[in-house]
Design a protein around this motif. Structure first.
Motif, short mmCIF file in Angstrom:
data_model
loop_
_atom_site.label_atom_id
_atom_site.label_comp_id
_atom_site.label_asym_id
_atom_site.label_seq_id
_atom_site.Cartn_x
_atom_site.Cartn_y
_atom_site.Cartn_z
N VAL A 160 28.42 57.47 43.96
CA VAL A 160 29.23 56.83 42.90
C VAL A 160 28.61 55.56 42.35
N SER A 161 27.67 54.95 43.10
CA SER A 161 27.10 53.68 42.65
C SER A 161 25.79 53.84 41.88
N SER A 162 25.11 54.96 42.06
CA SER A 162 23.83 55.16 41.37
C SER A 162 24.05 55.46 39.89
N LYS A 207 26.87 58.03 38.31
CA LYS A 207 27.82 57.59 37.28
C LYS A 207 27.70 58.46 36.04
N SER A 208 26.47 58.74 35.63
CA SER A 208 26.25 59.57 34.45
C SER A 208 26.82 60.97 34.64
N GLY A 209 26.58 61.54 35.83
CA GLY A 209 27.06 62.89 36.10
C GLY A 209 28.58 62.98 36.14
N TYR A 210 29.21 62.04 36.82
CA TYR A 210 30.67 62.09 36.94
C TYR A 210 31.35 61.71 35.61
N GLY A 251 29.89 72.78 48.23
CA GLY A 251 31.21 72.57 47.66
C GLY A 251 32.05 71.56 48.40
N LYS A 252 31.38 70.53 49.00
CA LYS A 252 32.16 69.60 49.81
C LYS A 252 31.84 68.12 49.58
N ASP A 253 30.59 67.78 49.27
CA ASP A 253 30.20 66.37 49.16
C ASP A 253 30.24 65.90 47.70
N ARG A 254 29.28 66.29 46.89
CA ARG A 254 29.31 65.94 45.48
C ARG A 254 30.56 66.50 44.80
N THR A 255 30.92 67.71 45.23
CA THR A 255 32.14 68.34 44.72
C THR A 255 33.38 67.61 45.23
N GLY A 256 33.35 67.18 46.49
CA GLY A 256 34.48 66.45 47.06
C GLY A 256 34.74 65.15 46.34
N ILE A 257 33.68 64.44 45.95
CA ILE A 257 33.84 63.20 45.19
C ILE A 257 34.44 63.50 43.82
N TYR A 302 33.58 59.71 55.80
CA TYR A 302 32.74 59.63 54.61
C TYR A 302 33.59 59.31 53.38
N MET A 303 34.73 60.00 53.26
CA MET A 303 35.60 59.79 52.08
C MET A 303 36.33 58.45 52.17
N VAL A 304 36.77 58.08 53.37
CA VAL A 304 37.44 56.79 53.54
C VAL A 304 36.50 55.66 53.15
#
Length: 310
Positions: A170-172, A176-179, A202-208, A271-273
């Motif tokens: 989320v910080s790069s 930011k551009s992708g999201y 389907g869990k990390d980038r997708t989870g964010i 990780y999510m927390v």
């Protein structure tokens, strides 16, 4: 006579307090969203971790509309029946792919007539290339990892994977551009059509991405965290096989095994927390990040609510 009046007043008073307590309990008790395989599955035959975000409750009492926002692992595993269900039942219009180039080459997404494929990288591939070069320079190309366990251990030892990995997403600038582009795709989705977003597992980038859109729709953090951890229920059989594989490599310590599984098909709530705490510290809230870092306006957030809540 005076005693009778006093007794009646006490009864009325007690009844009034009891009624007030009951009303308070009713009004203060929030209905907890159902977050389960049964409630979120989209009924795929061979696609992994395939589910939807519909049915969750927004803070204003509305619910996320069913069948519009779908999340899965890589769709290269989709059967013909899966593709038919996505197009005929869910009226799929857009697939958003968060993977890197190498992942897309290894497992190409299916071309589905009438469905737009959008590639939005979250990980900066240049940094990954630099990491590989650094490892080769330090250890030499002959010592590059060969077994799955060696690759996982390198991912941790190099710092590419850690319990703060999502913060990097989320910080790069790449993240930011992708999201941000992901939100734009949701905003432009035609009425009555669905969007499917995915990475490899389907869990990390997708989870964010799921956390961000649910936050924009004012779904509770409790539901968001439970939705994130639902991966472990969807991937239960797969995770058991991976445990057996790791045991075959001599990994028996439970904490070590869970650490390695977080690189594979299991998620770790920490990780999510961690990323939620980061967004609150840096931007005041997740929605603050969405507005200030991703540049999604209040008007656009209201448009998303009108489109995806009912």
């Amino acid at each position: 006579m005076a005693w009778e009046i006093c007794s009646k007043m006490k009864t009325i008073l007690v009844s009034g307090i009891t009624l007030a307590v009951l009303l308070c309990i009713i009004s203060c008790t929030k209905k907890v969203d159902e977050v389960s395989v049964e409630s979120q599955s989209i009924g795929m035959e061979t696609m992994i971790n395939a589910r939807e975000l519909g049915g969750y409750t927004s803070s204003d009492g509305r619910k996320v509309r069913r069948g519009l926002i779908l999340r899965t692992a890589r769709p290269s595993s989709a059967s013909e029946n899966d593709i038919r269900r996505l197009t005929d039942v869910y009226h799929l219009a857009t697939i958003v792919d968060f993977r890197m180039t190498s992942e897309r080459i290894e497992n190409p997404s299916p071309e589905i007539p009438g469905v737009k494929n959008v590639w939005l990288r979250i990980i900066d591939e240049k940094l990954l290339e630099e990491l590989h070069k650094m490892v080769e320079e330090v250890k030499g190309p002959q010592t590059m990892p060969k077994t799955p366990l060696e690759k996982i251990q390198l991912a941790f030892s190099s710092g590419f994977v850690s319990d703060r990995m999502y913060i990097d997403f989320v910080s790069s600038d790449q993240g930011k551009s992708g999201y941000q582009a992901f939100f734009k795709e949701l905003l432009s989705l035609p009425e009555g059509k669905s969007l499917l977003f995915h990475c490899t597992q389907g869990k990390d980038r997708t989870g964010i991405a799921a956390m961000l859109i649910l936050s924009a729709l004012d779904v509770s953090e409790d539901t968001i965290l439970r939705d994130y951890e639902l991966t472990n229920a969807f991937n239960k059989a797969l995770i058991e096989k991976e445990k057996q594989m790791l045991a075959g490599f001599g990994v028996t310590d439970e904490a070590e095994m869970n650490k390695y599984l977080s690189v594979m098909d299991q998620v770790n709530g920490k990780y999510m927390v961690n990323v939620l705490d980061y967004l609150k510290d840096e931007y005041g809230s997740v929605k603050g990040y969405i507005k200030n870092a991703l540049k999604i306006t209040d008007e656009e957030i209201n448009q998303l609510k009108d489109k995806f809540l009912e």
